[in-house]
Motif scaffolding. Structure first.
Motif, PDB file in Angstrom:
ATOM      1  N   ALA A 116      -7.133   0.684  -7.233  1.00 31.96           N
ATOM      2  CA  ALA A 116      -7.963   1.485  -6.329  1.00 31.96           C
ATOM      3  C   ALA A 116      -9.117   2.066  -7.124  1.00 31.96           C
ATOM      4  CB  ALA A 116      -7.139   2.606  -5.698  1.00 31.96           C
TER       5      ALA A 116
ATOM      6  N   LEU B 247      -1.400   5.979  -4.864  1.00 30.45           N
ATOM      7  CA  LEU B 247      -1.221   4.536  -4.770  1.00 30.45           C
ATOM      8  C   LEU B 247       0.248   4.169  -4.959  1.00 30.45           C
ATOM      9  CD1 LEU B 247      -3.464   1.909  -6.502  1.00 30.45           C
ATOM     10  CD2 LEU B 247      -1.015   1.766  -6.684  1.00 30.45           C
TER      11      LEU B 247
ATOM     12  N   TRP C   8      -6.151  -1.323  -3.010  1.00 28.59           N
ATOM     13  CA  TRP C   8      -5.490  -0.349  -2.167  1.00 28.59           C
ATOM     14  C   TRP C   8      -6.512   0.694  -1.770  1.00 28.59           C
ATOM     15  CZ3 TRP C   8      -4.601   4.943  -3.215  1.00 28.59           C
ATOM     16  CH2 TRP C   8      -3.708   5.575  -2.347  1.00 28.59           C
TER      17      TRP C   8
END
Length: 105
Positions: free
Chosen positions: A26, A41, A79
């Motif tokens: 991410a 995450l 993500w």
């Protein structure tokens, strides 16, 4: 307590937070957001509470673009953070801020 290795890569003014154990990465907006992004995450993917694991941060490499990183990390999925989660305000980062890094496990 379980430990997760988190590889942090500089990408211009942003930070790529990669957690190989969960196969995801991410973007963080600041150095201060790295741990928060990693915890969110891991927690969202594993279903484990954010306080129930430790992070082991290592520095990765500097990349020019997200595409440069994602083409090399073909086994990791991007993500996206949930905007409803608290603590997602970008903090200004001072030039002397340091990212804490632990080498190895």
């Amino acid at each position: 307590m379980r430990h997760y290795l988190v590889s942090v890569h500089c990408c211009g003014p942003r930070w790529i937070v990669h957690v190989p154990a969960v196969g995801a990465w991410a973007l963080g907006d600041s150095k201060r957001a790295i741990k928060l992004v990693a915890r969110q995450l891991i927690s969202s993917i594993t279903g484990v509470g954010a306080a129930e694991f430790e992070l082991d941060l290592i520095h990765g490499r500097a990349v020019a673009t997200v595409d440069e990183f994602s083409s090399a990390a073909i086994f990791a999925q991007r993500w996206e953070r949930n905007p409803a989660w608290p603590g997602q305000v970008s903090d200004p980062v001072a030039a002397d801020d340091v990212v804490p890094v632990r080498r190895g496990l």
